[in-house]
Design an enzyme around this catalytic site. Structure first.
Site, PDB file in Angstrom:
ATOM      1  N   ASP A 157      21.523  19.534  33.469  1.00 28.45           N
ATOM      2  CA  ASP A 157      22.977  19.568  33.398  1.00 28.45           C
ATOM      3  C   ASP A 157      23.621  19.328  34.767  1.00 28.45           C
ATOM      4  O   ASP A 157      23.023  19.583  35.812  1.00 28.45           O
ATOM      5  CB  ASP A 157      23.447  20.923  32.868  1.00 28.45           C
ATOM      6  CG  ASP A 157      22.931  21.219  31.475  1.00 28.45           C
ATOM      7  OD1 ASP A 157      22.586  20.264  30.766  1.00 28.45           O
ATOM      8  OD2 ASP A 157      22.881  22.408  31.113  1.00 28.45           O
ATOM      9  N   LYS A 158      24.842  18.887  34.728  1.00 33.20           N
ATOM     10  CA  LYS A 158      25.610  18.610  35.951  1.00 33.20           C
ATOM     11  C   LYS A 158      25.570  19.788  36.925  1.00 33.20           C
ATOM     12  O   LYS A 158      25.316  19.624  38.114  1.00 33.20           O
ATOM     13  CB  LYS A 158      27.060  18.281  35.576  1.00 33.20           C
ATOM     14  CG  LYS A 158      28.016  18.216  36.749  1.00 33.20           C
ATOM     15  CD  LYS A 158      29.458  18.079  36.272  1.00 33.20           C
ATOM     16  CE  LYS A 158      30.428  18.170  37.443  1.00 33.20           C
ATOM     17  NZ  LYS A 158      31.835  18.122  36.991  1.00 33.20           N
TER      18      LYS A 158
END
Length: 361
Positions: free
Chosen positions: A172-173
C-alpha cells in the site's frame, strides 16, 4: 458503447493486481477485449460469479456485473455465463469490454530509490511510506514505476509499459518496506508463480492498538470488498465471499495500550494485515481507513490525548513495514533473503510508546 462496467478500469494505488489478472488487451473475434482475468483457487467454494467478481473489482456493483453477464461479457473457461453461474475451483473467469484497456503512459521521473539489491534479472527496493507504486486514478505521476522507468532508462531490455516486466507484487501507498521488481520477462513469470504458490517469505512489523494476549496466533478469514464501503476490505467468516487469507502473528513487545507484532503472510490479499488485525480487535495504529486514527485504547485524560496526538504526528500513516522478503532467484535458483530496518517514523513512534509504558511501571 456499453457502460455496465465503465468504472472498473479506474485503478487505485492499493488495488491488488498481479500478472494473473492483467491480460494483454488483444481484440477477440467478437470485437470485445479481455480486461480482467481471475483464476479461482484450488479450494474455492461454490459461489455465484457475480459475487465472486464484485469482491475483486473496484468501483463496480453487483447489478453492473449482472448486466455485463447478461450481455455476454463475463466468460468462464472461455464460455459466456449468466450471473448465477457458480464458480468452481480453478475456473478461469474473464471480464470483457468493447474497448481496449486504457493504457497509462509511464513517464520516467528522477525520483530517489533505495535499492538494496540488483542484478541482471531483478532488483529489490525498500519503498518509503507515501510513495504510490503504480500510476492510476489520481496518481498518474510520482510513483515507484515512474522512478523505475527513469532508473532503468538505459537498460535496452526494460520497457516500463510492458506488463511482463516490473512489479511482481505491491504494498500500500502508506506502508513502507521491501518490493521485488523483475527486469526480465522470465524473472517476473517465475517470481509471480512463487507468490501464487505461496512459497515466498514475507514478514511485516506493525504497531497495533490494544494488548495482544496470546504470544502468537493465526488469523484465517476470507477477505473481500466491504459492501458498505468499497474503499475498504473486510473479513467474510462464512467463507462464501472474498478470497481465502491467512496471517500468522507473533508478539514482539507489549507497550502500554499498544503492541508491536510481527506478521507473516501465508497469502497476499489487499490490505490483508490491516483487515485481519482489525478483525481480531487490534486495528493498526493510525490506520485512518480502518479507524486506527482514533483513540481505541487508553484513558480519557487530556494529557493522554495529547500524547496520542503527538504519536500520530510522529508517524502520520498506518504503522506497518514490510521488513523481510525471501524468494528463490529465478535464474540461479539460489535462496535470497532481505531484511530492512524500521523507518525513522516507526522507530520514533515505538520509542515514544516504550518510554510511556516504562513510566507506568
Amino acid at each position: 458503447m456499453i457502460d455496465y462496467l465503465d468504472d472498473i478500469d479506474d485503478e487505485q494505488e492499493e488495488l491488488e493486481q498481479d500478472s494473473l489478472n492483467q491480460p494483454e488487451t488483444t481484440e477477440l473475434p467478437n470485437g470485445l477485449y479481455e480486461h480482467f482475468r481471475f483464476v479461482a483457487d484450488k479450494g474455492q467454494s461454490l459461489i455465484r460469479v457475480d459475487k465472486y467478481l464484485v469482491d475483486r473489482l473496484m468501483n463496480t456493483t453487483r447489478s453492473r456485473v449482472q448486466l455485463a453477464a447478461d450481455a455476454g461479457y463475463v466468460l468462464v473457461n472461455n464460455k459466456p455465463v449468466k450471473s448465477n453461474y457458480r464458480v468452481k475451483p480453478l475456473d478461469v473467469i474473464s471480464v470483457l469490454l468493447d474497448r481496449p484497456r486504457r493504457e497509462i503512459e509511464i513517464i520516467p521521473e528522477e525520483i530517489p530509490l533505495n535499492i538494496v539489491y540488483e542484478d541482471d534479472d531483478l532488483l529489490v527496493v525498500n519503498k518509503p511510506a507515501g510513495l504510490v507504486v503504480h500510476p492510476g486514478h489520481g496518481n498518474y505521476t510520482g510513483t515507484l514505476l515512474n522512478a523505475l522507468a527513469y532508473y532503468l532508462k538505459d537498460d535496452p531490455y526494460y520497457d516500463p509499459s510492458d506488463p511482463r516486466l516490473g512489479l511482481v507484487h505491491r504494498i500500500d501507498k502508506d506502508t513502507s518496506g521491501l518490493l521485488v521488481v523483475a527486469k526480465r520477462a522470465g524473472a517476473k513469470s517465475d517470481l509471480g508463480m512463487q507468490f501464487f504458490h505461496k512459497t515466498t517469505q514475507r514478514h511485516y512489523q506493525a504497531l497495533v492498538w490494544g494488548i495482544v494476549k496470546e504470544d502468537e496466533g493465526r488469523v484465517e478469514g476470507n477477505i473481500g470488498r466491504d459492501p458498505r464501503d468499497r474503499m475498504r476490505m473486510t473479513v467474510f467468516p462464512d467463507g462464501y465471499q472474498g478470497k481465502p487469507a491467512v496471517t500468522h502473528y507473533r508478539v514482539l513487545e507489549r507497550l502500554g495500550y499498544v503492541t508491536l507484532v510481527e506478521c507473516r503472510l501465508e497469502t497476499g490479499r489487499t490490505h490483508q494485515i490491516r483487515v485481519h488485525m482489525k478483525h481480531i480487535g487490534h486495528t493498526l495504529f493510525n490506520d485512518e481507513r480502518y479507524g486506527g486514527h482514533e483513540i481505541l485504547k487508553g484513558t480519557t485524560f487530556t494529557k493522554y490525548r495529547q500524547f496520542i496526538q503527538n504519536c500520530f504526528e510522529i508517524c502520520p500513516r498506518q504503522a506497518l513495514h514490510a521488513k523481510t522478503l525471501g524468494f528463490v532467484h529465478p535464474t540461479t535458483r539460489r535462496e535470497m533473503f532481505f531484511n530492512s530496518e524500521l523507518p525513522d517514523d516507526m522507530r520514533q513512534l515505538i520509542d515514544k510508546w516504550r518510554i510511556y509504558a516504562n513510566s507506568k511501571d
